[in-house]
Scaffold this motif. Structure first.
Motif, PDB file in Angstrom:
ATOM      1  N   THR A 123      -4.104   2.593  -1.875  1.00 54.69           N
ATOM      2  CA  THR A 123      -4.158   1.891  -3.161  1.00 54.69           C
ATOM      3  C   THR A 123      -5.044   2.614  -4.166  1.00 54.69           C
ATOM      4  OG1 THR A 123      -5.895   0.461  -2.233  1.00 54.69           O
ATOM      5  CG2 THR A 123      -3.627  -0.404  -2.242  1.00 54.69           C
ATOM      6  N   THR A 139       0.850  -1.182   0.000  1.00 52.87           N
ATOM      7  CA  THR A 139       0.000   0.000   0.000  1.00 52.87           C
ATOM      8  C   THR A 139       0.890   1.238   0.000  1.00 52.87           C
ATOM      9  OG1 THR A 139      -0.098   0.051   2.427  1.00 52.87           O
ATOM     10  CG2 THR A 139      -1.796  -1.210   1.292  1.00 52.87           C
ATOM     11  N   LEU A 173      -5.853   0.870   3.993  1.00 49.80           N
ATOM     12  CA  LEU A 173      -5.463   0.109   2.812  1.00 49.80           C
ATOM     13  C   LEU A 173      -6.064   0.726   1.548  1.00 49.80           C
ATOM     14  CD1 LEU A 173      -5.160  -3.697   2.476  1.00 49.80           C
ATOM     15  CD2 LEU A 173      -6.459  -2.465   0.760  1.00 49.80           C
TER      16      LEU A 173
END
Length: 250
Positions: free
Chosen positions: A210, A141, A206
């Motif tokens: 991303t 990430t 996360l």
């Protein structure tokens, strides 16, 4: 004999520090299919030991141990950037909750279903990890942000899988948490809710690292449409299975 089986089962439905064995194996397994098999089979061995020995573990010590193990690995998820390790931390946080469910005296089929519900999100996250690694050469990430614009189909899959990891409504983890909360004491329930909150926090981080953030530009091919539809079909099956199980177990 029952005490020995409980200790052995604690390695497969991992309680800290026995969970170090699973995490070492998960980190050292490089073959994607072997890693998937490890995540799927490992907790079911623990369930098989419990059912074979007709174990009915109970007690404040074990309940506290399981709850603290779940909270500990939920905290660890906040510090991990590699998606494969993140999945292992999620599994190590989710599987101790199986012990809390065992203490409620479920049937064998409900125990197996609960364990599978706690395993779905980590397994799906492994698939996300492999998809990222193939396209970005690494699955960290923060390595490449803004994937929502560059790889929209992959980003959609990441978002759905992360929501499953956060145990949001309609996903298997949500139904499993409802099942274990329904019979938990006040102290255990607070620990489960804290674990749930930490999963949501880690999932949000996360996603931020991303699919959101500054655009990186075209870097790889997106997921094929066929794969995207396959994942969508799996999600529908998961939701249906959760609804059916909840109707019979809760």
């Amino acid at each position: 004999m029952s005490g020995l089986l409980i200790i052995l089962a604690a390695f497969f439905l991992p309680l800290f520090p026995a969970s170090l064995v699973f995490n070492r194996l998960a980190a050292g397994t490089t073959n994607p299919f072997a890693r998937l098999a490890l995540f799927i089979v490992w907790p079911q061995i623990g369930v098989a030991l419990i059912l074979w020995g007709d174990l009915a573990p109970a007690g404040t010590v074990l309940a506290t141990w399981a709850t603290l193990s779940a909270i500990f690995y939920a905290f660890r998820m906040l510090t991990v950037r590699e998606v494969g390790r993140w999945a292992a931390m999620l599994a190590s946080s989710a599987w101790p909750l199986v012990w809390l469910f065992v203490m409620q005296g479920p049937s064998g089929s409900d125990l197996i279903a609960f364990t599978l519900a706690m395993t779905v999100a980590p397994v799906l996250m492994l698939l996300v990890r492999d998809a990222l690694a193939r396209r970005l050469e690494a699955a960290y990430t923060g390595l490449r942000g803004g994937l929502a614009r560059d790889l929209p189909r992959l980003s959609g899959v990441i978002a759905v899988v992360t929501l499953a990891a956060m145990a949001l409504p309609l996903f298997p983890g949500f139904f499993a948490l409802l099942a274990v909360l329904s019979g938990a004491t006040l102290g255990v329930a607070i620990g489960i809710l804290l674990t749930w909150l930490l999963w949501s926090w880690a999932g949000a981080r996360l996603l931020q690292g991303t699919i959101f953030g500054p655009r990186s530009g075209p870097i790889a091919d997106d997921l094929p449409r066929s794969t995207t539809w396959l994942v969508a079909g799996l999600v529908v099956v998961m939701v249906a299975a959760g609804l059916i199980w909840t109707g019979g177990a809760v």
